[in-house]
Design a protein around this motif. Structure first.
Motif, short mmCIF file in Angstrom:
data_model
loop_
_atom_site.label_atom_id
_atom_site.label_comp_id
_atom_site.label_asym_id
_atom_site.label_seq_id
_atom_site.Cartn_x
_atom_site.Cartn_y
_atom_site.Cartn_z
N VAL A 53 42.53 35.82 19.33
CA VAL A 53 42.04 37.05 18.76
C VAL A 53 42.98 38.41 18.77
O VAL A 53 42.59 39.27 18.34
CB VAL A 53 40.85 37.46 19.63
N GLY A 54 44.28 38.08 19.55
CA GLY A 54 45.19 39.14 19.45
C GLY A 54 44.88 40.32 20.66
O GLY A 54 45.28 41.37 20.25
N ALA A 55 44.20 39.78 21.66
CA ALA A 55 44.24 40.65 22.83
C ALA A 55 45.26 40.38 23.92
O ALA A 55 45.71 39.31 24.01
CB ALA A 55 42.65 40.30 23.53
N ARG A 56 45.38 41.31 24.83
CA ARG A 56 46.25 41.36 25.81
C ARG A 56 45.94 40.40 26.96
O ARG A 56 46.77 39.52 27.54
CB ARG A 56 46.96 42.79 26.25
N TYR A 57 44.91 40.63 27.14
CA TYR A 57 44.05 39.67 28.43
C TYR A 57 42.92 39.20 27.96
O TYR A 57 42.01 39.58 27.12
CB TYR A 57 43.93 40.88 29.70
N ALA A 58 42.65 37.87 28.74
CA ALA A 58 41.42 37.30 28.58
C ALA A 58 40.90 36.68 29.85
O ALA A 58 41.73 36.35 30.73
CB ALA A 58 41.54 36.01 27.62
N ILE A 59 39.74 36.93 30.37
CA ILE A 59 39.12 36.52 31.60
C ILE A 59 37.88 35.72 31.60
O ILE A 59 37.01 36.10 30.90
CB ILE A 59 38.83 37.88 32.56
N ALA A 60 37.98 34.67 31.94
CA ALA A 60 36.81 33.41 31.73
C ALA A 60 35.95 33.55 33.05
O ALA A 60 36.04 33.92 33.97
CB ALA A 60 37.59 32.14 31.91
N PHE A 61 34.60 33.39 32.26
CA PHE A 61 33.26 33.43 33.49
C PHE A 61 32.64 32.21 33.32
O PHE A 61 32.84 31.54 32.29
CB PHE A 61 32.72 34.72 33.30
N CYS A 62 31.76 32.12 33.93
CA CYS A 62 30.93 30.80 34.18
C CYS A 62 29.83 30.82 32.95
O CYS A 62 29.51 29.71 32.68
CB CYS A 62 30.09 30.70 35.50
N ASN A 63 29.54 31.76 32.41
CA ASN A 63 28.74 32.05 31.13
C ASN A 63 28.66 33.28 30.67
O ASN A 63 29.28 34.19 31.29
CB ASN A 63 27.19 31.81 31.37
N GLY A 64 28.36 33.58 29.36
CA GLY A 64 28.36 34.89 28.76
C GLY A 64 27.81 35.96 29.50
O GLY A 64 28.15 37.25 29.39
N THR A 65 26.45 35.73 30.21
CA THR A 65 25.65 36.78 30.74
C THR A 65 26.45 37.21 31.87
O THR A 65 26.58 38.35 32.08
CB THR A 65 24.45 36.20 31.23
N ALA A 66 27.25 36.49 32.71
CA ALA A 66 27.95 36.97 33.75
C ALA A 66 29.19 37.63 33.13
O ALA A 66 29.52 38.84 33.77
CB ALA A 66 28.57 35.78 34.68
N ALA A 67 29.76 37.35 32.11
CA ALA A 67 30.78 38.20 31.51
C ALA A 67 30.33 39.56 31.04
O ALA A 67 31.20 40.74 31.38
CB ALA A 67 31.38 37.44 30.24
N LEU A 68 29.19 39.48 30.53
CA LEU A 68 28.52 40.93 30.15
C LEU A 68 28.49 41.51 31.35
O LEU A 68 28.79 43.01 31.65
CB LEU A 68 27.24 40.62 29.40
N HIS A 69 28.00 41.17 32.35
CA HIS A 69 27.78 41.89 33.59
C HIS A 69 28.85 42.41 34.28
O HIS A 69 29.06 43.55 34.69
CB HIS A 69 27.03 40.81 34.74
#
Length: 392
Positions: A53-69
């Motif tokens: 996507v052309g981003a500097r950082y990516a951080i993985a989470f257990c699910n999308g809801t946790a990521a939004l939180h």
């Protein structure tokens, strides 16, 4: 209502993962390795998403809801703040604000794109607004240029909910490089899957560090953040976080799937184009509109049933198509209609377009492994049902 004989022998779902032997082997390789969680597969998956996507950082989470939180936490959302979002989305897009003690504010959609209306959004901003969570509904990117400008003028954080839009672009720039933070979902019906999973991408180092902290108990081994250092084993909990980590098994599946993303998106676009061509001349059916600056990756295809032509058309079409084993669905019930939200005081929300949309919208099957015969089945059955409903 009369129905034609069933042409299919099994239900065609609205969405489905596409897993091949390479994906299976990637997971098996992790199972045979030293790490099945907190290992190198996480870094590899994060790097693959960030580079795509052309981003500097990516951080993985257990699910999308946790990521939004986590994104709300990183943005500093807290008690008494307001977070603006759309009512036509999954619950997580607004629940993430509630988790932080903030109040979601629902802004109506546009009836062409079904995305949040930037004009109405501008009037909803108050002194309590902290963040905006626009949602790329169905895979079509929001008008992020207008939303980002509003946010800059007022010092707000934009968290783009791109659960539907991995592989999409806006003004020829990939979604993921356009907002302060962007969330992608890797649920099985999405473009690519990690089983369950979510990723936040950002170019902001401050957000990146806060996201990392939040997903792992608020714990750090970064000596620049610790009050002291007793040795190589030492760590400190410097804030209250959660265990929102992704496993290496999920990450390995996600990384393998990412290699196929462009092919998956091409197939989704082919199917969507066939649908729009087939239904555009059917009286009473409203095909999706595509904003000229947006290149959708088509997570969902929404066909609306104009009530001027069909009495209770969407509901009757839903049942008739399900009876024919075409697994249509409805996305989504406006969030403020949910009993929990009504208990919070959302008994009246002024979103007439969302109300009209909800009464007329039907999701058709759309996923890359659909055969050409599957696509023909959907088209033929929808057309037949439309004729029956108009004449009934």
């Amino acid at each position: 209502m009369k129905t034609a004989p069933l042409a299919r022998t099994e239900m065609l779902p609205y969405g489905k993962q596409a897993i091949d032997e390479d994906d299976i082997q990637a997971v098996v390789d992790v199972l045979r390795s030293d790490y099945i969680t907190q290992g190198p597969a996480i870094d590899s998956f994060e790097r693959r998403v960030a580079d795509y996507v052309g981003a500097r950082y990516a951080i993985a989470f257990c699910n999308g809801t946790a990521a939004l939180h986590a994104a709300c936490y990183a943005a500093g959302v807290g008690q008494g703040d307001e977070v603006i979002t759309t009512p036509i989305t999954f619950l997580a897009s607004s629940n993430c604000a509630l988790y932080m003690g903030a109040r979601p504010v629902f802004v109506d959609i546009k009836l062409d794109t079904y995305n949040i209306d930037p004009d109405r959004l501008a009037h909803a901003i108050t002194s309590r607004t902290k963040a905006i969570i626009p949602v790329d509904f169905t895979g079509q990117p929001v008008e992020i240029d207008r939303i980002a400008e509003l946010a800059r003028e007022r010092g707000l954080v934009v968290i783009q909910d791109a659960a539907h839009s991995l592989g999409s672009s806006y003004c020829h720039r990939k979604v993921g490089a356009l907002a302060d933070m962007t969330m992608f979902s890797f649920h099985p019906v999405k473009h690519v899957t990690s089983g369950e999973g979510g990723v936040i991408v950002t170019d902001n180092e401050h957000y990146y560090k806060r996201l990392q902290l939040f997903r792992s108990h608020g714990m750090t081994r970064d000596t620049t953040l610790m009050q002291k250092n007793d040795g190589p084993w030492y760590y400190e909990m410097i804030d209250l976080g959660y265990n929102f980590r992704m496993t290496d098994m999920q990450a390995a599946l996600g990384a393998s799937q990412m290699k196929k993303l462009d092919g998956f998106v091409r197939r989704r676009r082919e199917i969507a184009a066939r649908y729009s061509e087939a239904f555009s001349d059917v009286e009473g059916l409203i095909v999706p509109y595509q904003h000229p600056n947006a290149q959708s990756s088509w997570h969902l295809y929404i066909l609306r049933w104009d009530e001027k032509y069909f009495n209770d058309g969407r509901n009757r079409a839903f049942q008739a198509l399900r009876d024919r084993l075409i697994g249509v669905h409805v996305h989504y019930i406006p969030i403020y209609k949910q009993p929990y939200y009504r208990s919070l005081g959302y008994s009246y929300v002024d979103c007439p377009n969302a109300e009209e949309y909800y009464q007329t919208a039907l999701t058709l099957p759309l996923f890359p492994s659909m055969t050409d015969q599957d696509v023909r089945d959907v088209i033929n059955n929808v057309k037949e049902v439309a004729v029956i409903l108009k004449n009934d």
